[in-house]
Write a protein that holds these residues in place. Structure first.
Motif, short mmCIF file in Angstrom:
data_model
loop_
_atom_site.label_atom_id
_atom_site.label_comp_id
_atom_site.label_asym_id
_atom_site.label_seq_id
_atom_site.Cartn_x
_atom_site.Cartn_y
_atom_site.Cartn_z
N ARG A 23 -1.23 -1.27 -4.41
CA ARG A 23 -2.36 -0.38 -4.18
C ARG A 23 -1.81 1.01 -3.87
O ARG A 23 -0.96 1.15 -2.98
CB ARG A 23 -3.24 -0.90 -3.03
N THR B 142 3.70 10.49 11.71
CA THR B 142 3.02 9.42 10.97
C THR B 142 3.88 8.93 9.81
O THR B 142 4.06 7.72 9.61
CB THR B 142 1.67 9.91 10.43
N ASN C 15 0.87 -1.17 0.00
CA ASN C 15 0.00 0.00 0.00
C ASN C 15 0.91 1.23 0.00
O ASN C 15 1.65 1.45 0.96
CB ASN C 15 -0.89 0.02 1.24
N ARG D 249 6.96 4.93 8.44
CA ARG D 249 7.06 4.11 7.24
C ARG D 249 8.24 4.59 6.38
O ARG D 249 8.61 5.77 6.43
CB ARG D 249 5.77 4.21 6.43
N LEU E 245 1.52 5.35 -0.44
CA LEU E 245 0.93 6.69 -0.37
C LEU E 245 1.84 7.65 -1.14
O LEU E 245 3.04 7.68 -0.91
CB LEU E 245 0.82 7.14 1.09
N ASP F 209 -1.03 2.99 9.68
CA ASP F 209 -1.35 1.58 9.44
C ASP F 209 -2.12 1.35 8.15
O ASP F 209 -2.47 0.22 7.81
CB ASP F 209 -2.11 0.97 10.63
N THR F 210 -2.38 2.43 7.39
CA THR F 210 -3.08 2.29 6.11
C THR F 210 -2.13 2.27 4.91
O THR F 210 -2.57 2.06 3.79
CB THR F 210 -4.11 3.42 5.90
N PHE F 211 -0.84 2.51 5.14
CA PHE F 211 0.11 2.46 4.03
C PHE F 211 1.43 1.86 4.50
O PHE F 211 1.76 1.90 5.68
CB PHE F 211 0.31 3.84 3.40
N ASP F 212 2.18 1.30 3.55
CA ASP F 212 3.45 0.64 3.84
C ASP F 212 4.66 1.48 3.48
O ASP F 212 5.76 1.26 3.99
CB ASP F 212 3.54 -0.70 3.09
N PRO G 155 -3.52 9.99 5.93
CA PRO G 155 -4.14 8.86 6.63
C PRO G 155 -3.22 8.29 7.72
O PRO G 155 -2.03 8.59 7.77
CB PRO G 155 -4.37 7.84 5.51
N SER H 190 -2.57 5.28 -3.25
CA SER H 190 -3.44 6.44 -3.07
C SER H 190 -2.57 7.69 -3.17
O SER H 190 -1.39 7.66 -2.83
CB SER H 190 -4.15 6.38 -1.71
#
Length: 198
Positions: free
Chosen positions: A45, A91, A16, A95, A18, A61-64, A58, A47
């Motif tokens: 995936r 945040t 994922n 990552r 971002l 935990d919603t992106f790697d 975000p 965004s």
């Protein structure tokens, strides 16, 4: 224009990703859109956030992995981008991150110009508290037909000094798309390893 493989192999993890970018003349938006399509073509995936429109990042935990792209303008990067990165530094630092600077200096034969961009990236990190693990300098574009008289005259002089195009009746794009793709693909493939070191 895109140089991608058919699909990510089953042995490679789907990530994922971002992408956060800011744009002034539109080339960095084009780069952001291109990277999104390239990485999706690799099976990831993706965004994207345009920092000139939204300041919402975000949860970690919603992106790697995160890729930040910004043009050099007046010796720095856009304030909208600096603001969003500074506000979400904690945040984003959770990552692996990559930074892509966009400027005509990327095609200069003068190494001091790339050193200058490197200094700008370091100043950006010092200001925002976000430090990328990988950096790529991408060439931008000369959009003569979209500039006002003064900007067109100024950039024509700069281009002439660098041995670049001076025909102001047309635009020129210098972004090396295959190199950009290779950088982004390699960064995302290495992200799981890099994450273990954060």
């Amino acid at each position: 224009m895109r140089a991608t493989r058919q699909h990510a192999s089953t042995s490679e993890a789907t990530m994922n990703v971002l992408i956060i970018y800011a744009t002034i003349e539109g080339q960095t938006r084009k780069i952001g859109d291109h990277l999104k399509a390239t990485l999706e073509g690799e099976g990831h995936r993706v965004s994207a956030i345009d920092a000139t429109v939204s300041q919402d990042v975000p949860a970690a935990d919603t992106f790697d992995a995160v890729i930040v792209a910004a043009p050099v303008h007046a010796g720095t990067f856009p304030s909208t981008l600096r603001r969003i990165i500074k506000g979400a530094a904690k945040t984003l630092m959770a990552r692996p991150g990559a930074f892509i600077s966009v400027s005509l200096s990327a095609i200069s034969d003068d190494p001091s110009e790339l050193d200058e961009i490197g200094d700008m990236v370091e100043a950006f990190s010092n200001e925002t508290g976000w430090w990328p693990v990988s950096i790529h300098h991408a060439a931008g574009a000369l959009k003569y037909t979209e500039y006002d008289f003064f900007r067109r005259w100024m950039l024509k002089r700069i281009s002439a000094k660098e041995g670049g195009p001076t025909d102001t009746s047309r635009d020129y794009e210098f972004t090396a798309w295959p190199k950009l793709d290779a950088f982004a693909i390699e960064f995302v493939e290495q992200a799981p390893v890099l994450a273990g070191k954060i």
